[in-house]
Design a protein around this motif. Structure first.
Motif, PDB file in Angstrom:
ATOM      1  N   VAL A 138       0.866  -1.176   0.000  1.00 23.89           N
ATOM      2  CA  VAL A 138       0.000   0.000   0.000  1.00 23.89           C
ATOM      3  C   VAL A 138       0.905   1.229   0.000  1.00 23.89           C
ATOM      4  O   VAL A 138       1.919   1.252   0.689  1.00 23.89           O
ATOM      5  CB  VAL A 138      -0.905   0.016   1.242  1.00 23.89           C
ATOM      6  CG1 VAL A 138      -1.694   1.317   1.315  1.00 23.89           C
ATOM      7  CG2 VAL A 138      -1.856  -1.169   1.221  1.00 23.89           C
ATOM      8  N   TRP A 139       0.533   2.220  -0.776  1.00 23.67           N
ATOM      9  CA  TRP A 139       1.333   3.449  -0.839  1.00 23.67           C
ATOM     10  C   TRP A 139       0.465   4.618  -0.405  1.00 23.67           C
ATOM     11  O   TRP A 139      -0.566   4.876  -1.004  1.00 23.67           O
ATOM     12  CB  TRP A 139       1.840   3.663  -2.256  1.00 23.67           C
ATOM     13  CG  TRP A 139       2.690   4.864  -2.460  1.00 23.67           C
ATOM     14  CD1 TRP A 139       3.239   5.674  -1.508  1.00 23.67           C
ATOM     15  CD2 TRP A 139       3.095   5.405  -3.722  1.00 23.67           C
ATOM     16  NE1 TRP A 139       3.974   6.665  -2.093  1.00 23.67           N
ATOM     17  CE2 TRP A 139       3.906   6.528  -3.447  1.00 23.67           C
ATOM     18  CE3 TRP A 139       2.874   5.049  -5.043  1.00 23.67           C
ATOM     19  CZ2 TRP A 139       4.472   7.301  -4.456  1.00 23.67           C
ATOM     20  CZ3 TRP A 139       3.441   5.809  -6.045  1.00 23.67           C
ATOM     21  CH2 TRP A 139       4.239   6.922  -5.749  1.00 23.67           C
ATOM     22  N   SER A 140       0.919   5.285   0.644  1.00 19.83           N
ATOM     23  CA  SER A 140       0.249   6.499   1.069  1.00 19.83           C
ATOM     24  C   SER A 140       1.109   7.665   0.592  1.00 19.83           C
ATOM     25  O   SER A 140       2.071   8.038   1.258  1.00 19.83           O
ATOM     26  CB  SER A 140       0.101   6.498   2.582  1.00 19.83           C
ATOM     27  OG  SER A 140      -0.431   7.707   3.020  1.00 19.83           O
ATOM     28  N   SER A 141       0.772   8.204  -0.592  1.00 19.92           N
ATOM     29  CA  SER A 141       1.591   9.292  -1.138  1.00 19.92           C
ATOM     30  C   SER A 141       1.144  10.594  -0.481  1.00 19.92           C
ATOM     31  O   SER A 141      -0.005  10.720  -0.080  1.00 19.92           O
ATOM     32  CB  SER A 141       1.421   9.366  -2.651  1.00 19.92           C
ATOM     33  OG  SER A 141       0.060   9.417  -2.980  1.00 19.92           O
ATOM     34  N   TRP A 142       2.027  11.541  -0.377  1.00 18.10           N
ATOM     35  CA  TRP A 142       1.745  12.803   0.324  1.00 18.10           C
ATOM     36  C   TRP A 142       1.125  12.528   1.698  1.00 18.10           C
ATOM     37  O   TRP A 142       0.040  13.014   2.012  1.00 18.10           O
ATOM     38  CB  TRP A 142       0.785  13.683  -0.466  1.00 18.10           C
ATOM     39  CG  TRP A 142       1.243  14.043  -1.824  1.00 18.10           C
ATOM     40  CD1 TRP A 142       2.260  14.891  -2.127  1.00 18.10           C
ATOM     41  CD2 TRP A 142       0.710  13.602  -3.070  1.00 18.10           C
ATOM     42  NE1 TRP A 142       2.395  14.998  -3.475  1.00 18.10           N
ATOM     43  CE2 TRP A 142       1.458  14.218  -4.082  1.00 18.10           C
ATOM     44  CE3 TRP A 142      -0.314  12.750  -3.437  1.00 18.10           C
ATOM     45  CZ2 TRP A 142       1.201  14.006  -5.433  1.00 18.10           C
ATOM     46  CZ3 TRP A 142      -0.554  12.542  -4.773  1.00 18.10           C
ATOM     47  CH2 TRP A 142       0.183  13.165  -5.756  1.00 18.10           C
ATOM     48  N   CYS A 143       1.774  11.711   2.483  1.00 24.28           N
ATOM     49  CA  CYS A 143       1.138  11.275   3.726  1.00 24.28           C
ATOM     50  C   CYS A 143       1.276  12.307   4.836  1.00 24.28           C
ATOM     51  O   CYS A 143       0.640  12.171   5.873  1.00 24.28           O
ATOM     52  CB  CYS A 143       1.711   9.937   4.173  1.00 24.28           C
ATOM     53  SG  CYS A 143       3.334  10.107   4.910  1.00 24.28           S
ATOM     54  N   GLY A 144       2.103  13.336   4.649  1.00 22.29           N
ATOM     55  CA  GLY A 144       2.244  14.359   5.687  1.00 22.29           C
ATOM     56  C   GLY A 144       2.762  13.753   6.969  1.00 22.29           C
ATOM     57  O   GLY A 144       3.775  13.055   6.979  1.00 22.29           O
ATOM     58  N   TYR A 145       2.039  14.006   8.058  1.00 23.95           N
ATOM     59  CA  TYR A 145       2.458  13.458   9.350  1.00 23.95           C
ATOM     60  C   TYR A 145       2.230  11.953   9.429  1.00 23.95           C
ATOM     61  O   TYR A 145       2.740  11.300  10.314  1.00 23.95           O
ATOM     62  CB  TYR A 145       1.697  14.134  10.490  1.00 23.95           C
ATOM     63  CG  TYR A 145       2.043  15.583  10.658  1.00 23.95           C
ATOM     64  CD1 TYR A 145       3.252  15.960  11.224  1.00 23.95           C
ATOM     65  CD2 TYR A 145       1.158  16.578  10.260  1.00 23.95           C
ATOM     66  CE1 TYR A 145       3.579  17.300  11.379  1.00 23.95           C
ATOM     67  CE2 TYR A 145       1.471  17.916  10.411  1.00 23.95           C
ATOM     68  CZ  TYR A 145       2.685  18.270  10.974  1.00 23.95           C
ATOM     69  OH  TYR A 145       3.014  19.584  11.124  1.00 23.95           O
TER      70      TYR A 145
ATOM     71  N   TRP B  11       3.902   1.965   2.440  1.00 19.37           N
ATOM     72  CA  TRP B  11       4.973   2.917   2.150  1.00 19.37           C
ATOM     73  C   TRP B  11       4.373   4.306   2.282  1.00 19.37           C
ATOM     74  O   TRP B  11       3.514   4.684   1.498  1.00 19.37           O
ATOM     75  CB  TRP B  11       5.520   2.723   0.735  1.00 19.37           C
ATOM     76  CG  TRP B  11       5.924   1.315   0.449  1.00 19.37           C
ATOM     77  CD1 TRP B  11       5.092   0.261   0.262  1.00 19.37           C
ATOM     78  CD2 TRP B  11       7.245   0.807   0.351  1.00 19.37           C
ATOM     79  NE1 TRP B  11       5.828  -0.875   0.035  1.00 19.37           N
ATOM     80  CE2 TRP B  11       7.154  -0.572   0.076  1.00 19.37           C
ATOM     81  CE3 TRP B  11       8.520   1.378   0.446  1.00 19.37           C
ATOM     82  CZ2 TRP B  11       8.268  -1.381  -0.090  1.00 19.37           C
ATOM     83  CZ3 TRP B  11       9.622   0.577   0.268  1.00 19.37           C
ATOM     84  CH2 TRP B  11       9.496  -0.793   0.014  1.00 19.37           C
ATOM     85  N   ALA B  12       4.838   5.029   3.282  1.00 23.94           N
ATOM     86  CA  ALA B  12       4.301   6.366   3.522  1.00 23.94           C
ATOM     87  C   ALA B  12       5.358   7.376   3.114  1.00 23.94           C
ATOM     88  O   ALA B  12       6.460   7.358   3.643  1.00 23.94           O
ATOM     89  CB  ALA B  12       3.944   6.534   4.991  1.00 23.94           C
ATOM     90  N   THR B  13       5.029   8.218   2.145  1.00 22.75           N
ATOM     91  CA  THR B  13       6.057   9.134   1.648  1.00 22.75           C
ATOM     92  C   THR B  13       5.560  10.575   1.650  1.00 22.75           C
ATOM     93  O   THR B  13       4.378  10.847   1.494  1.00 22.75           O
ATOM     94  CB  THR B  13       6.445   8.797   0.188  1.00 22.75           C
ATOM     95  OG1 THR B  13       5.326   9.032  -0.667  1.00 22.75           O
ATOM     96  CG2 THR B  13       6.861   7.351   0.054  1.00 22.75           C
ATOM     97  N   ASP B  14       6.491  11.477   1.848  1.00 21.45           N
ATOM     98  CA  ASP B  14       6.195  12.895   1.724  1.00 21.45           C
ATOM     99  C   ASP B  14       7.509  13.626   1.503  1.00 21.45           C
ATOM    100  O   ASP B  14       8.569  13.134   1.896  1.00 21.45           O
ATOM    101  CB  ASP B  14       5.503  13.435   2.980  1.00 21.45           C
ATOM    102  CG  ASP B  14       4.712  14.697   2.676  1.00 21.45           C
ATOM    103  OD1 ASP B  14       3.490  14.601   2.542  1.00 21.45           O
ATOM    104  OD2 ASP B  14       5.336  15.760   2.561  1.00 21.45           O
ATOM    105  N   ASP B  15       7.419  14.803   0.866  1.00 20.17           N
ATOM    106  CA  ASP B  15       8.660  15.542   0.641  1.00 20.17           C
ATOM    107  C   ASP B  15       8.836  16.668   1.659  1.00 20.17           C
ATOM    108  O   ASP B  15       9.695  17.525   1.504  1.00 20.17           O
ATOM    109  CB  ASP B  15       8.735  16.073  -0.788  1.00 20.17           C
ATOM    110  CG  ASP B  15       7.551  16.949  -1.132  1.00 20.17           C
ATOM    111  OD1 ASP B  15       6.699  17.152  -0.252  1.00 20.17           O
ATOM    112  OD2 ASP B  15       7.470  17.420  -2.276  1.00 20.17           O
TER     113      ASP B  15
ATOM    114  N   VAL C 225      -3.154   5.634  -1.824  1.00 22.35           N
ATOM    115  CA  VAL C 225      -3.900   6.792  -1.339  1.00 22.35           C
ATOM    116  C   VAL C 225      -3.271   8.021  -1.974  1.00 22.35           C
ATOM    117  O   VAL C 225      -2.109   8.322  -1.723  1.00 22.35           O
ATOM    118  CB  VAL C 225      -3.830   6.902   0.199  1.00 22.35           C
ATOM    119  CG1 VAL C 225      -4.675   8.069   0.673  1.00 22.35           C
ATOM    120  CG2 VAL C 225      -4.275   5.608   0.848  1.00 22.35           C
ATOM    121  N   ALA C 226      -4.001   8.680  -2.840  1.00 28.34           N
ATOM    122  CA  ALA C 226      -3.456   9.855  -3.537  1.00 28.34           C
ATOM    123  C   ALA C 226      -4.568  10.871  -3.644  1.00 28.34           C
ATOM    124  O   ALA C 226      -5.222  10.978  -4.662  1.00 28.34           O
ATOM    125  CB  ALA C 226      -2.961   9.466  -4.917  1.00 28.34           C
TER     126      ALA C 226
END
Lengths: 154, 482
Positions: free
Chosen positions: B328-335, B358-362, B425-426
């Protein structure tokens, strides 16, 4: 790159440089970069393997490398000779090893490859499919860019 | 404003004789240090000017319009059209930002083209103009008439007629002319057939004979769909609305940083036209507040754990849990609120699921909080309540859940080194990237999904029907890849 890896590398770089060179350093803003990028002139590469795959690159201009090597050896060096190269590689090795030790304490298992030094003009580095964390370090000797690209083995 | 002008005498008679011996006069100029020429018969004058009036939504090579002694002319930049470098103007070199401009004349219309430097006028024999080899030039071959040799130099002779025509195909002149800002020219030195602007002619077909229709596909793809429709007399009201829609979306970009892309175009259009239906006129908004009153999702919402609706939506999917891992990918997951929520949603369906999130954020500050996120409130009606334990500082997530999550400091714009995802999640972020980046990101999300994968979007976002099927629609949407 996993957020857990960021701090060990940043801390290792700062503590090691501070201890070895005895200078005040200013940390630039951390940022991410797509991996194809120019190299400033002298680059030390340390490979990482284990739970992860990746590498750390210490990138600086030739003059910066000479000044750092001069300060670390306590003499003025003006040529990119074996001593300068060995010194810069050792610095890279020390920083990476410190970071990896910290990561071991946190439960991540990493192995290092021996450092490799590249020098030349107009070089570019490319990795496919990994982005790099850039840690800019401003020293009195010049700017050092630490470029960390690590990805999980999947 | 300083302006130097060369009045050009039309010598139309020479072309009438034997074409082999006839002389061709051309004006030469440079683009990126290469020499080019234009047939002088198509040049009205040479000028230096500045401060073009910007035209929103025009193709990238259009610099704007310019008032040339009362005539409104459109101005394009040849360097941009041919993707050549545009030199930086030195601010000290001149007191003003003056550009060299060649004004071309096509029947009743003027078109200004910006070039690096205008060189001279020279004559070559028409027979000496040679065809060009396709590999020769930096610029698109179809704009080239041939190569002319003069005084030891080679000049690339441009087919400016085609240039004007690609203009009209791109919709720029048609858009301008339909609002009657370009007037027919009354006083001219060059004899040309009279071409009064009729109702039918408003579509912007210029009297340029050379260009075939097949050559006109250039740059029409650059125009955002629907921003400049063909203006016909029978659909004036509709075209006005389209123009207001273009202005509306431009305001969205300027005030809210919200870009129209393939994901949201339909929803924003629906909102826009519903507003017109209800209020009788197009919305003219000048602040972000006005926009967000019409579109509440523009207000940056505080991140929060999922409400029960989302959990039920995920449960209703009956996802396929086979395979070694359920990624599962949580893109732009923030906190990380989304990431913990989506993990709980799947674990509550099957507690033995080999789940990896996979939780990612920049945003490094936010994502760094992810692994140790503490929340103050957890809705006891949601499955999340089973995965938290209370501590002094609030609720922490149990290891059972937290160990499924991998927080990465990562920018979705760069390559994504992840495996194929079963669920992504996008929601609500892609509109904040410009068109080019958004396109790249959409491609990235597509590349990381598989047939049968799900993508969760915000309720105003939709995915192309050719590849995705809407399987849930509420305050969020879920699409399944076909």
């Amino acid at each position: 790159m996993r957020v857990e890896y960021v701090n060990p590398f940043v801390e290792a770089a700062f503590n090691t440089i501070k201890t070895v060179l005895g200078v005040d350093i200013v940390r630039g803003k951390l940022y991410l970069k797509d991996t194809s990028q120019p190299v400033l002139g002298v680059a030390v590469l340390v490979g990482l393997a284990g739970d992860v795959e990746g590498r750390v690159i210490f990138d600086m201009e030739r003059e910066t490398a000479l000044k750092i090597a001069s300060d670390m050896n306590g003499e003025t060096l003006t040529e990119m000779d074996e001593l300068v190269k060995a010194t810069i590689m050792e610095l890279g090795n020390m920083i990476t090893a410190t970071a990896v030790t910290r990561l071991q304490d946190l439960g991540f298992s990493f192995d290092l490859t021996p450092p490799v030094l590249f020098s030349g003009e107009k070089m570019e580095l490319s990795n496919s499919g990994v982005e790099a964390l850039i840690v800019p370090v401003d020293l009195p000797q010049g700017r050092l860019e630490i470029n960390v690209a690590i990805r999980e083995r999947i | 404003m300083s302006r130097e002008e060369i009045e050009l005498k039309a010598e139309a008679s020479s072309a009438a004789g034997n074409p082999e011996n006839s002389e061709l006069k051309m004006i030469t100029f440079t683009l990126a240090d290469k020499d080019y020429g234009i047939d002088i018969m198509q040049v009205k004058e040479i000028s230096r000017m500045m401060e073009f009036t910007y035209i929103p939504n025009a193709p990238f090579y259009v610099r704007g319009v310019y008032n040339l002694r009362g005539e409104i002319i459109s101005v394009i930049d040849l360097r941009l059209l041919f993707h050549l470098p545009v030199p930086e103007k030195e601010p000290a070199a001149s007191d003003e930002d003056v550009e060299n401009l060649i004004v071309l004349q096509f029947g009743d219309y003027y078109l200004g083209v910006v070039v690096d430097r205008v060189d001279k006028v020279c004559s070559v024999r028409a027979a000496d103009v040679q065809p060009v080899h396709p590999l020769f030039s930096d610029i698109s071959i179809k704009y080239i008439n041939g190569l002319a040799h003069y005084d030891g130099r080679l000049y690339i002779l441009l087919n400016v007629g085609l240039l004007a025509d690609s203009e009209s195909a791109g919709g720029f002149i048609s858009a301008v002319s339909s609002s009657d800002t370009v007037k027919p020219v009354g006083h001219r030195t060059v004899a040309a057939p009279e071409a009064p602007v009729s109702d039918e002619g408003k579509g912007g077909a210029l009297p340029v004979p050379e260009a075939g229709e097949n050559d006109c596909e250039t740059d029409s793809a650059e125009i955002p769909e629907g921003s400049f429709p063909e203006s016909r007399s029978d659909s004036v009201g509709e075209s006005d609305n389209e123009k207001s829609f273009a202005a509306f979306t431009e305001g969205l970009e300027t005030f809210c940083g919200f870009y129209i892309n393939d994901w949201n175009r339909q929803a924003i259009r629906d909102i826009f036209f519903r507003y017109i239906e209800e209020n009788g006129s197009a919305p003219v908004f000048r602040t972000a507040v006005e926009y967000s009153q019409l579109m509440p999702f523009l207000n940056p919402q505080e991140e929060s754990l999922w409400p029960n609706e989302y959990f039920d939506a995920v449960k209703s999917l009956n996802p396929d849990f086979s395979g070694k891992h359920f990624n599962v990918w949580s893109s732009w997951c923030g906190y990380g609120y989304d990431a913990y929520s989506v993990a709980a949603a799947f674990l509550s369906i099957d507690e033995n699921l080999p789940l990896r999130v996979w939780a990612t954020d920049d945003d490094l500050l936010k994502i760094s909080m992810g692994p140790n996120l503490t929340v103050q409130n957890v809705d006891p009606a949601t499955p999340l309540i089973d995965y938290v334990e209370e501590t002094k500082s609030g609720f922490k997530f149990k290891k059972l859940l937290a160990e499924k999550l991998l927080f990465e400091y990562h920018s979705i714009e760069n390559g994504n080194p992840f495996p194929k995802m079963k669920f992504i999640v996008a929601k609500g972020k892609i509109s904040y990237y410009n068109k080019e980046t958004a396109g790249k990101i959409i491609g990235e999300l597509y590349a990381k999904s598989d047939s049968g994968s799900y993508i969760m979007t915000a309720d105003y976002e939709s995915l192309p029907e050719s590849d995705f099927r809407l399987v849930y629609s509420g305050s969020i949407r879920i699409f399944q890849r076909i």
